[in-house]
Design an enzyme around this catalytic site. Sequence first.
Site, PDB file in Angstrom:
ATOM      1  CD  GLU A  25      -1.045   0.692   3.640  1.00 56.81           C
ATOM      2  OE1 GLU A  25      -1.420   1.866   3.478  1.00 56.81           O
ATOM      3  OE2 GLU A  25      -1.314   0.026   4.652  1.00 56.81           O
ATOM      4  CE  LYS A 159       0.293   0.963  14.277  1.00 58.54           C
ATOM      5  NZ  LYS A 159       0.591   1.835  13.160  1.00 58.54           N
TER       6      LYS A 159
HETATM    7  N1  PSU Z   1      -3.236   1.394  10.627  1.00 61.41           N
HETATM    8  C1  PSU Z   1      -1.915   1.446  10.838  1.00 61.41           C
HETATM    9  N2  PSU Z   1      -1.135   2.092   9.936  1.00 61.41           N
HETATM   10  C2  PSU Z   1      -1.653   2.666   8.803  1.00 61.41           C
HETATM   11  C3  PSU Z   1      -3.061   2.577   8.589  1.00 61.41           C
HETATM   12  C4  PSU Z   1      -3.802   1.936   9.527  1.00 61.41           C
HETATM   13  O1  PSU Z   1      -1.449   0.932  11.836  1.00 61.41           O
HETATM   14  O2  PSU Z   1      -0.903   3.251   8.012  1.00 61.41           O
HETATM   15  C5  PSU Z   1      -3.657   3.129   7.321  1.00 61.41           C
HETATM   16  C6  PSU Z   1      -3.869   1.994   6.309  1.00 61.41           C
HETATM   17  O3  PSU Z   1      -3.671   2.477   5.004  1.00 61.41           O
HETATM   18  C7  PSU Z   1      -5.337   1.636   6.523  1.00 61.41           C
HETATM   19  C8  PSU Z   1      -5.926   2.993   6.814  1.00 61.41           C
HETATM   20  O4  PSU Z   1      -5.946   1.020   5.411  1.00 61.41           O
HETATM   21  O5  PSU Z   1      -4.954   3.667   7.596  1.00 61.41           O
HETATM   22  C9  PSU Z   1      -7.241   2.910   7.534  1.00 61.41           C
HETATM   23  O6  PSU Z   1      -7.808   4.177   7.643  1.00 61.41           O
HETATM   24  P1  PSU Z   1      -9.311   4.347   8.128  1.00 61.41           P
HETATM   25  O7  PSU Z   1      -9.321   4.057   9.597  1.00 61.41           O
HETATM   26  O8  PSU Z   1      -9.627   5.786   7.840  1.00 61.41           O
HETATM   27  O9  PSU Z   1     -10.146   3.408   7.316  1.00 61.41           O
END
Ligand code: PSU
Length: 302
Positions: A25, A159
């Site tokens: 990603e 996390k």
């Molecule tokens: N969690 C992490 N590191 C990240 C992300 C999530 O520990 O970099 C990033 C990933 O790209 C994930 C996104 O798909 O955040 C999720 O965001 P949201 O909660 O807005 O869906």
Amino acid sequence: MNETLIFAPEVREALAAGGPVVALESTLITHGFPYPANVETALAMERVIREQGGVPATIAVLDGQITVGLSAEQIERLAALGQAGVRKCSRRDLPIVVGLRQHGATTVAGTMIVAHMAGIEVFATGGIGGVHRGHPEDVSADLIELGRTPITVVCAGAKSILDLPLTLEVLETQGVPVLGYGTDTLPAFYSRSSGLPVDQRVDTPEQVAAIVAARRRLGLQHGTLVTVPVPEEDALPNDEAERAIAEATRQAEAAGIHGKAVTPFVLAKVLELTGGRSQRANIAALVNNARVAAQIARAIAG
Ligand code: PSU
Ligand code: MN
């Protein structure tokens, strides 16, 4: 092959030959880490995939063009554009960046969609999005995408900025098998265990390949989640991670942050509060996941 995608030559060749390609990603480059750790980590993940005999394909949208396999220069360019110049792209964002020729960094959801279009089965990331603590209405698009796009996502769990029990509930509803790679419990990203059970423990790349092969034979369209504990020597003590996460979440709340801005905000705060110690665990998990993903891609390529 899909005409709306631009492929790096080595990725195109590997896919044509049925070789072990691993998608990566790009949100972690623009929204996950500060410079230069973001570029270094992205390149380290690519390196370890090559060492394992795989071919990395970092995915992003540049000037409206969906690119599968960024060059090192393109990774640098994306990092230089940064959060301000690049849209964080989940499913709903992809038509906007492509239609209006913008730059986009793909999340887990966005990367799964593009990987599937490209014919890539395996994808390595850090932590997936989930259900936010105290905000059960904020369900990451990652979880919904896992329910409908058949990609094998290798991660270090999620996390604990997230509500992990609720996140597992949504994955169950979405029909996503959660596999523990060498573990019976869901890893909590910075630490090796959340204490919550996974659906099935697996211990080898071949076992994951067998589950993926069965999913295909059965014609099922969901993703598969492979959760790998962070390497022991780089894990963060649980109480230290918890303290930082609680404080970061409180600050996000106080600042009125919501929607897609929550995750990047909290990640940056945790980094600040742990004085970079979370970054070490984060990078170690990402590189380790890339290694495991390449081994799984090889087992699937057979
Ligand atoms: N969690 C992490 N590191 C990240 C992300 C999530 O520990 O970099 C990033 C990933 O790209 C994930 C996104 O798909 O955040 C999720 O965001 P949201 O909660 O807005 O869906
Ligand atoms: Mn979210």
